[in-house]
Design an enzyme around this catalytic site. Structure first.
Site, mmCIF file in Angstrom:
data_model
loop_
_atom_site.group_PDB
_atom_site.id
_atom_site.type_symbol
_atom_site.label_atom_id
_atom_site.label_comp_id
_atom_site.label_asym_id
_atom_site.label_seq_id
_atom_site.Cartn_x
_atom_site.Cartn_y
_atom_site.Cartn_z
ATOM 1 C CE1 TYR A 154 -4.161 1.828 0.880
ATOM 2 C CE2 TYR A 154 -2.782 2.985 2.479
ATOM 3 C CZ TYR A 154 -3.971 2.871 1.782
ATOM 4 O OH TYR A 154 -4.963 3.807 1.975
ATOM 5 C CE LYS A 158 -3.708 4.973 -1.104
ATOM 6 N NZ LYS A 158 -4.794 5.286 -2.055
#
Ligand code: NAI
Length: 254
Positions: A154, A158
């Site tokens: 993640y 991001k």
């Protein structure tokens, strides 16, 4: 806020949470909303909330990881509603694990949803913005881009979105297209409730623990994020380009 009225806005992951709040806020500012999520039926609440306010919205089903599905749905939206000049890349998932346990599926599903999904949607939509010589694109990063234990997939996705934001601000700026990102901290949604359950914590207790670590002593609401997204889509933000705005009740990660 000005400049949003009458614009067609595509919001991905609009069925619930932050995406739903983004869609409702942009509709309040006068946009016509294409609410996209994995299943058309799951956008019924969002579309209902918008129509209750007398604004226009239509639900679309699409898996953003599929470039074919994205191309098809974007062409359909443009045919139904007109040229898309606002894009909020919001669809996302988490598959947290420490690196020694992380599977290929956990890695690729997160990278594909956030990074490839946002790329697919942006590539498909930018052509309408270039034609119109006007556009606003908002990516959804996270404070996890700064590093977060158990989220190597993640955090990488991001951080990748932040690089995409700055690069596209340079490439698309000459066409009068602003490209920015919001980076929320802890926001009370299904995503954070699911994390609480995974950690065997009561969601309310987990929320309170997180709030205690935030200088403003509260967690974020989807509307806190939507307010900034709408600002970035407005003419008031027309000289803001390539920025990542952290919305976490703190200078960065709380
Ligand atoms: P959520 O889980 O409540 O909603 C995400 C939505 O995205 C769901 O409706 C889901 O069906 C949709 N979605 C997932 N994969 C998709 C795909 N392949 N194609 C189309 N739609 C898909 O999550 P939440 O909390 O509203 O998060 C929204 C965005 O904000 C995500 O990008 C998330 O990473 C980001 N974010 C959330 C934070 C939080 O604390 N909730 C903090 C920082 C960032």
């Amino acid at each position: 806020m000005t400049g949003i009225t009458g614009r067609v806005a595509l919001v991905t992951g609009a069925a619930r949470g932050i995406g739903q709040a983004d869609a409702v806020k942009l509709a309040e500012e006068g946009a016509v909303i294409a609410a996209l999520d994995l299943y058309e039926e799951s956008c019924a609440t969002t579309v209902g909330l918008i129509r209750e306010k007398g604004a226009q919205a239509k639900a679309y089903a699409c898996d953003v990881t599929s470039s074919r599905q994205v191309e098809e749905v974007v062409a359909q939206i443009a045919q139904d509603l007109g040229p898309i000049t606002l894009l909020v890349n919001n669809a996302g998932i988490t598959r947290d694990n420490l690196i020694f346990r992380m599977t290929d599926e956990e890695w690729f599903s997160v990278i594909n949803t956030h990074l490839t999904g946002s790329f697919n949607c942006t590539r498909a939509v930018q052509r309408y913005m270039v034609q119109e010589k006007w556009g606003k694109i908002v990516f959804t990063s996270s404070t996890s881009a700064l590093g977060n234990r158990g989220q190597v997939n993640y955090a990488a996705a991001k951080a990748g979105l932040e690089g995409m934001t700055r690069t596209l601000a340079i490439e698309l700026g000459p066409f009068n297209i602003n490209v920015n990102a919001v980076a929320p901290g802890f926001v009370d949604t299904e995503m954070t409730r699911a994390t609480a359950y995974r950690l065997h914590k009561d969601p309310e207790q987990w929320k309170q623990e997180r709030a205690n670590q935030i200088p403003l002593r509260r967690v974020g609401t989807p509307r806190d994020i939507a307010n900034v997204v709408a600002f970035l889509c407005s003419e008031e933000a027309s000289f803001v380009n390539g920025q990542v705005i952290y919305i976490s009740g703190a200078p960065g990660r709380a």
